[in-house]
Design a protein around this motif. Structure first.
Motif, PDB file in Angstrom:
ATOM      1  N   LEU A  58      15.419 -37.338 -48.304  1.00 46.35           N
ATOM      2  CA  LEU A  58      14.019 -37.353 -47.878  1.00 46.35           C
ATOM      3  C   LEU A  58      13.178 -38.099 -48.906  1.00 46.35           C
ATOM      4  O   LEU A  58      12.344 -38.941 -48.556  1.00 46.35           O
ATOM      5  CB  LEU A  58      13.491 -35.927 -47.679  1.00 46.35           C
ATOM      6  N   LEU A  59      13.388 -37.801 -50.159  1.00 49.64           N
ATOM      7  CA  LEU A  59      12.643 -38.459 -51.230  1.00 49.64           C
ATOM      8  C   LEU A  59      12.878 -39.974 -51.186  1.00 49.64           C
ATOM      9  O   LEU A  59      11.926 -40.761 -51.288  1.00 49.64           O
ATOM     10  CB  LEU A  59      13.074 -37.883 -52.579  1.00 49.64           C
ATOM     11  N   ASP A 101       9.850 -39.632 -61.129  1.00 49.63           N
ATOM     12  CA  ASP A 101      10.329 -38.537 -61.965  1.00 49.63           C
ATOM     13  C   ASP A 101      11.564 -37.905 -61.328  1.00 49.63           C
ATOM     14  O   ASP A 101      11.751 -37.950 -60.111  1.00 49.63           O
ATOM     15  CB  ASP A 101       9.216 -37.492 -62.099  1.00 49.63           C
ATOM     16  N   ASP A 102      12.414 -37.306 -62.137  1.00 46.32           N
ATOM     17  CA  ASP A 102      13.608 -36.623 -61.632  1.00 46.32           C
ATOM     18  C   ASP A 102      13.276 -35.343 -60.879  1.00 46.32           C
ATOM     19  O   ASP A 102      14.038 -34.886 -60.035  1.00 46.32           O
ATOM     20  CB  ASP A 102      14.565 -36.294 -62.791  1.00 46.32           C
ATOM     21  N   ASP A 103      12.127 -34.751 -61.175  1.00 46.87           N
ATOM     22  CA  ASP A 103      11.682 -33.524 -60.509  1.00 46.87           C
ATOM     23  C   ASP A 103      11.063 -33.915 -59.163  1.00 46.87           C
ATOM     24  O   ASP A 103      10.066 -34.650 -59.123  1.00 46.87           O
ATOM     25  CB  ASP A 103      10.655 -32.813 -61.388  1.00 46.87           C
ATOM     26  N   TRP A 151       4.270 -36.214 -55.824  1.00 47.08           N
ATOM     27  CA  TRP A 151       2.879 -36.541 -56.181  1.00 47.08           C
ATOM     28  C   TRP A 151       2.771 -37.993 -56.622  1.00 47.08           C
ATOM     29  O   TRP A 151       1.774 -38.666 -56.329  1.00 47.08           O
ATOM     30  CB  TRP A 151       2.357 -35.603 -57.263  1.00 47.08           C
ATOM     31  N   GLN A 152       3.784 -38.511 -57.301  1.00 51.27           N
ATOM     32  CA  GLN A 152       3.769 -39.923 -57.680  1.00 51.27           C
ATOM     33  C   GLN A 152       3.738 -40.801 -56.430  1.00 51.27           C
ATOM     34  O   GLN A 152       3.000 -41.790 -56.380  1.00 51.27           O
ATOM     35  CB  GLN A 152       5.001 -40.271 -58.523  1.00 51.27           C
ATOM     36  N   LEU A 153       4.529 -40.444 -55.422  1.00 50.34           N
ATOM     37  CA  LEU A 153       4.541 -41.216 -54.181  1.00 50.34           C
ATOM     38  C   LEU A 153       3.199 -41.133 -53.462  1.00 50.34           C
ATOM     39  O   LEU A 153       2.740 -42.117 -52.889  1.00 50.34           O
ATOM     40  CB  LEU A 153       5.685 -40.754 -53.279  1.00 50.34           C
TER      41      LEU A 153
END
Length: 159
Positions: free
Chosen positions: A73-74, A104-106, A112-114
């Motif tokens: 999904l990510l 980020d790996d998390d 949130w970055q996306l």
């Protein structure tokens, strides 16, 4: 709503928001400030208070729902954000997302970055901010970016 926050000349209030931490500040000669902030914690408005002289509210922190998110999904969301930014770059509306942009790996942080990197019409702030957890946020962002991507393809095809 006298005194309510203004956005593009429109009075509007939101039920959700973000507590921000100022990471850098610079005073301008005319008394204004330039600020760089980092979102810290989501908040929900419990009650709006009197506007004197600015809108005030009683708020509570809104912790994220911890949940497992599949890397597929990510990756789908990242690809969609990259494609949409690429299509927009063809018209000069924005730049493409640099290839070296790393998430980020998390998954929570990466989601949130996306949201930050998604073209602004895609990141309907209150809807994305109101998502109950990471998977819901990513699914919503995917839906929004894919719809925008389709619209951009149609616009580019029509000349």
């Amino acid at each position: 709503m006298s005194g309510a926050p203004r956005s593009a000349g429109v009075n509007q209030r939101m039920a959700v928001g973000t507590r921000a931490v100022i990471t850098k500040a610079a005073a301008l000669s005319d008394g204004r400030w330039l600020l760089i902030v980092r979102g810290d914690v989501r908040i929900r408005v419990g009650e709006w208070l009197a506007d004197d002289p600015y809108p005030l509210a009683m708020v509570e922190e809104w912790a994220p729902r911890v949940e497992a998110v599949g890397s597929d999904l990510l990756q789908r969301v990242e690809r969609s954000v990259r494609r949409t930014r690429g299509l927009l770059s063809e018209s000069g509306a924005t730049s493409a997302l640099p290839a070296e942009t790393q998430l980020d790996d998390d998954p929570e942080v990466a989601s949130w970055q996306l949201c930050t990197e998604a073209p602004s019409p895609c990141s309907t702030p209150s809807a994305v901010l109101s998502a109950s957890g990471t998977a819901e946020r990513l699914a919503l962002l995917l839906e929004l970016t894919e719809a925008m991507e389709l619209d951009l393809h149609r616009m580019l095809a029509s000349g």
